[in-house]
Design a protein around this motif. Structure first.
Motif, mmCIF file in Angstrom:
data_model
loop_
_atom_site.group_PDB
_atom_site.id
_atom_site.type_symbol
_atom_site.label_atom_id
_atom_site.label_comp_id
_atom_site.label_asym_id
_atom_site.label_seq_id
_atom_site.Cartn_x
_atom_site.Cartn_y
_atom_site.Cartn_z
ATOM 1 N N GLY A 47 17.755 22.621 15.647
ATOM 2 C CA GLY A 47 17.446 21.318 15.085
ATOM 3 C C GLY A 47 16.611 20.412 15.964
ATOM 4 N N PHE A 48 16.067 20.950 17.061
ATOM 5 C CA PHE A 48 15.254 20.150 17.979
ATOM 6 C C PHE A 48 13.765 20.417 17.755
ATOM 7 C CE2 PHE A 48 19.266 20.843 20.336
ATOM 8 C CZ PHE A 48 19.670 19.517 20.473
ATOM 9 N N ASP A 49 12.949 19.417 18.088
ATOM 10 C CA ASP A 49 11.503 19.620 18.119
ATOM 11 C C ASP A 49 11.156 20.346 19.419
ATOM 12 O OD1 ASP A 49 11.237 18.182 15.762
ATOM 13 O OD2 ASP A 49 10.982 16.276 16.823
ATOM 14 N N ALA A 50 10.244 21.293 19.355
ATOM 15 C CA ALA A 50 9.855 22.031 20.562
ATOM 16 C C ALA A 50 8.389 22.416 20.462
ATOM 17 C CB ALA A 50 10.721 23.275 20.738
ATOM 18 N N TYR A 51 7.655 22.194 21.537
ATOM 19 C CA TYR A 51 6.211 22.438 21.557
ATOM 20 C C TYR A 51 5.822 23.179 22.841
ATOM 21 C CZ TYR A 51 6.057 18.663 18.056
ATOM 22 O OH TYR A 51 6.256 17.883 16.945
ATOM 23 N N LEU A 52 4.881 24.111 22.701
ATOM 24 C CA LEU A 52 4.180 24.613 23.877
ATOM 25 C C LEU A 52 3.236 23.506 24.299
ATOM 26 C CD1 LEU A 52 3.647 27.168 25.656
ATOM 27 C CD2 LEU A 52 1.687 27.605 24.173
ATOM 28 N N VAL A 53 3.213 23.185 25.595
ATOM 29 C CA VAL A 53 2.484 21.989 26.021
ATOM 30 C C VAL A 53 1.673 22.258 27.285
ATOM 31 C CG1 VAL A 53 4.410 21.133 27.418
ATOM 32 C CG2 VAL A 53 2.747 19.500 26.512
ATOM 33 N N ILE A 71 7.276 24.106 28.038
ATOM 34 C CA ILE A 71 7.733 23.630 26.732
ATOM 35 C C ILE A 71 8.230 22.198 26.857
ATOM 36 C CG2 ILE A 71 9.539 23.944 24.973
ATOM 37 C CD1 ILE A 71 9.272 26.982 25.552
ATOM 38 N N ALA A 72 7.912 21.376 25.855
ATOM 39 C CA ALA A 72 8.417 20.005 25.775
ATOM 40 C C ALA A 72 9.264 19.881 24.516
ATOM 41 C CB ALA A 72 7.267 19.005 25.742
ATOM 42 N N THR A 73 10.356 19.131 24.622
ATOM 43 C CA THR A 73 11.301 19.034 23.515
ATOM 44 C C THR A 73 11.994 17.671 23.516
ATOM 45 O OG1 THR A 73 13.292 20.031 22.552
ATOM 46 C CG2 THR A 73 13.105 20.084 24.940
ATOM 47 N N ASN A 74 12.607 17.329 22.376
ATOM 48 C CA ASN A 74 13.411 16.111 22.337
ATOM 49 C C ASN A 74 14.865 16.380 22.707
ATOM 50 O OD1 ASN A 74 14.038 17.533 20.027
ATOM 51 N ND2 ASN A 74 13.940 15.775 18.643
ATOM 52 N N ILE A 146 7.628 12.107 21.452
ATOM 53 C CA ILE A 146 6.484 12.938 21.822
ATOM 54 C C ILE A 146 5.256 12.079 22.096
ATOM 55 C CG2 ILE A 146 5.829 13.324 19.403
ATOM 56 C CD1 ILE A 146 4.832 16.108 20.260
ATOM 57 N N ASP A 147 5.101 10.964 21.368
ATOM 58 C CA ASP A 147 3.955 10.068 21.604
ATOM 59 C C ASP A 147 4.039 9.470 23.012
ATOM 60 O OD1 ASP A 147 2.747 9.466 18.594
ATOM 61 O OD2 ASP A 147 4.895 9.922 18.616
ATOM 62 N N GLU A 148 5.235 9.032 23.397
ATOM 63 C CA GLU A 148 5.418 8.476 24.741
ATOM 64 C C GLU A 148 5.211 9.553 25.794
ATOM 65 O OE1 GLU A 148 8.713 4.987 24.468
ATOM 66 O OE2 GLU A 148 9.401 6.971 23.820
ATOM 67 N N ASP A 149 5.695 10.752 25.506
ATOM 68 C CA ASP A 149 5.543 11.862 26.444
ATOM 69 C C ASP A 149 4.078 12.157 26.703
ATOM 70 O OD1 ASP A 149 7.109 14.193 27.832
ATOM 71 O OD2 ASP A 149 5.482 15.194 26.749
ATOM 72 N N ALA A 150 3.275 12.123 25.644
ATOM 73 C CA ALA A 150 1.837 12.380 25.784
ATOM 74 C C ALA A 150 1.178 11.321 26.654
ATOM 75 C CB ALA A 150 1.175 12.427 24.406
ATOM 76 N N GLU A 151 1.582 10.056 26.478
ATOM 77 C CA GLU A 151 1.029 8.975 27.298
ATOM 78 C C GLU A 151 1.397 9.150 28.764
ATOM 79 O OE1 GLU A 151 2.192 5.209 25.779
ATOM 80 O OE2 GLU A 151 1.346 5.554 23.795
#
Length: 461
Positions: A47-53, A71-74, A146-151
């Motif tokens: 149930g988590f968001d997960a991205y290759l980053v 990987i980045a996740t919430n 994820i928006d804050e993480d990108a910043e």
């Protein structure tokens, strides 16, 4: 180092990410490691968001083969750990989860939040953010979206996220455009970002050389003025940065760039001082050749040790220190060496924390330079059997290549050891006899051995 054309401003966060659908980018599950996919799928299933980053996405877009899949996740570190038995949590400054698959480690980071939202987040997750007086982040475990993480990411080309859920690439800071223009550019105000983490200055150089890119003028401008911020970086962390800069196949380029931007002296203060003063005629060429050889070995997938490069960088300062001890004390040559070794390494450790396992190899390489000279009797064979003979021989060979005009004896010695390694035992014995014989051909009569004195004392003390 060259820079990209001027005129562009520092990167500010766009209102939303640029979303690139599957049919418009080359990122594919076939190019992602099986272990990274396992982590992505399990996080999504829970149930988590997960991205290759970051680098994994960036390298695929550049047509390169990624070495790391981050990987980045919430999910918080604790939630990640609950999902993976093979997970270990590391770091105080940045809390990270490492998912261990044998020798393969997949790094998973929770989305970072902004510092100005810390009070609210502290109420929810009991995490801390701390900066020193210069603005450097000492602890940073504020979680966000994820928006804050990108910043919060350092360079535009690293603010790229690939979703395993919809197979789209999310570009939060025009990173794809910078990839196309082949430029390394910081997100946000460069001076502020460097003050948060001065190692970003090293990363800018490393990405530029690794990816054959240019450093954007806005990103480049503060580096020289803020170089002294590296004094605040712990020696252990600078050792890790040394490995990334000098054992990645781009050592020569990184060395030149570090010197150009005034950063090399924070790794090797004495060496930088000697290079600027032209203290030793062969030092520059010696270092350049060693770095070039190291790059060749790495790019041909041959083994290297950082100890060899440390031995190269510190060789001439060591020789000078040995001479000083010879001139000012009554120490034996051996004692002078160890005194010089202790002083040189002690000072160097204040800049880079060299692990003991590499210190011992450095010392062996240096000691072997004297052992390789003494070939009489059984000494040549004992030296040949030394565990670090090959490193010592390579070091001797390098010295002979650089100092050949001023030291023909060194060239002859290196040539002798090259031949010795390729001969059978009987020929080696004859070579030792010839080498041990003084010039002129006369053989010295052996000294008579004294009869050992009988010692009646208790040998066990």
């Amino acid at each position: 180092m060259s820079t990209s054309p001027k005129g562009q401003q520092a990167v500010t966060q766009p209102e939303g990410p640029q979303i690139i659908p599957r049919d418009q980018h080359p990122v594919s599950r076939n190019l992602i490691s099986a272990n990274a996919l396992k982590v992505l799928y399990r996080l999504n299933k829970a149930g988590f968001d997960a991205y290759l980053v970051g680098g994994g996405v960036r390298d695929i877009l550049l047509g390169l083969t990624p070495k790391d899949f981050d990987i980045a996740t919430n999910a918080t570190p604790e939630q990640i750990k609950s999902l993976f038995r093979n997970c270990r949590l590391i770091g105080r400054r940045f809390r990270l989860a490492h998912i261990v698959f044998g020798r393969d480690i997949i790094e998973v980071a929770t989305f970072r939040g902004h510092h100005d939202s810390a009070p609210k987040k502290l109420q929810n997750c009991n995490k801390t953010s701390k900066q020193n007086d210069q603005g450097m982040l000492l602890r940073d475990n504020i979680y966000g979206s994820i928006d804050e993480d990108a910043e919060r990411r350092d360079f535009t080309i690293n603010a790229l996220y690939y979703s395993i859920a919809d197979f789209k690439v999310y570009d939060f800071a025009n990173g794809i455009e910078d990839i196309e223009q082949r430029q390394v550019r910081l997100i946000g105000d460069p001076e502020t970002r460097y003050r948060e983490d001065p190692v970003r200055m090293l990363r800018a150089i490393r990405f530029a050389t690794k990816l054959d890119m240019l450093i954007h003028p806005d990103t480049e401008a503060p580096i020289k003025p803020l170089a002294s911020l590296l004094e605040s970086i712990p020696p252990a962390r600078l050792f890790e940065e040394f490995l990334k800069l000098f054992l990645s196949g781009k050592a020569s380029e990184n060395f030149n760039a570090l010197r150009e931007y005034g950063l090399f002296g924070y790794f090797f203060p004495q060496v930088e001082s000697d290079l600027k003063a032209g203290q030793y005629p062969h030092m520059q060429a010696f270092i350049n050749q060693a770095l070039s050889n190291t790059d060749d070995r790495i790019n041909n997938e041959k083994r290297v040790t950082p100890a060899f490069l440390f031995a190269v960088f510190l060789w001439y300062p060591l020789q000078q220190k040995i001479r000083e001890f010879h001139d000012s004390t009554s120490l034996t040559p051996q004692d002078a060496f160890f005194a010089a070794y202790g002083e040189i390494m002690g000072k160097q450790q204040q800049s880079i924390a060299i692990p003991k396992r590499f210190q011992s190899v450095i010392k062996d390489i240096w000691i072997l330079q004297e052992k390789l000279v003494r070939r009489e009797g059984k000494r040549a064979f004992k030296t040949f059997e030394h565990p670090k003979f090959r490193a010592g021989y390579d070091f001797l060979l390098l010295r002979s290549q650089i100092e050949n005009k001023d030291s023909p004896a060194l060239v002859e010695l290196a040539s002798w050891w090259t031949d010795f390694q390729n001969q059978g035992y009987e020929t080696q014995q004859q070579m030792v006899k010839t080498a041990a014989r003084p010039k002129g051909g006369a053989r010295r009569s052996p000294r008579k051995r004294r009869k050992p004195r009988i010692n009646n004392s208790n040998q066990n003390g």
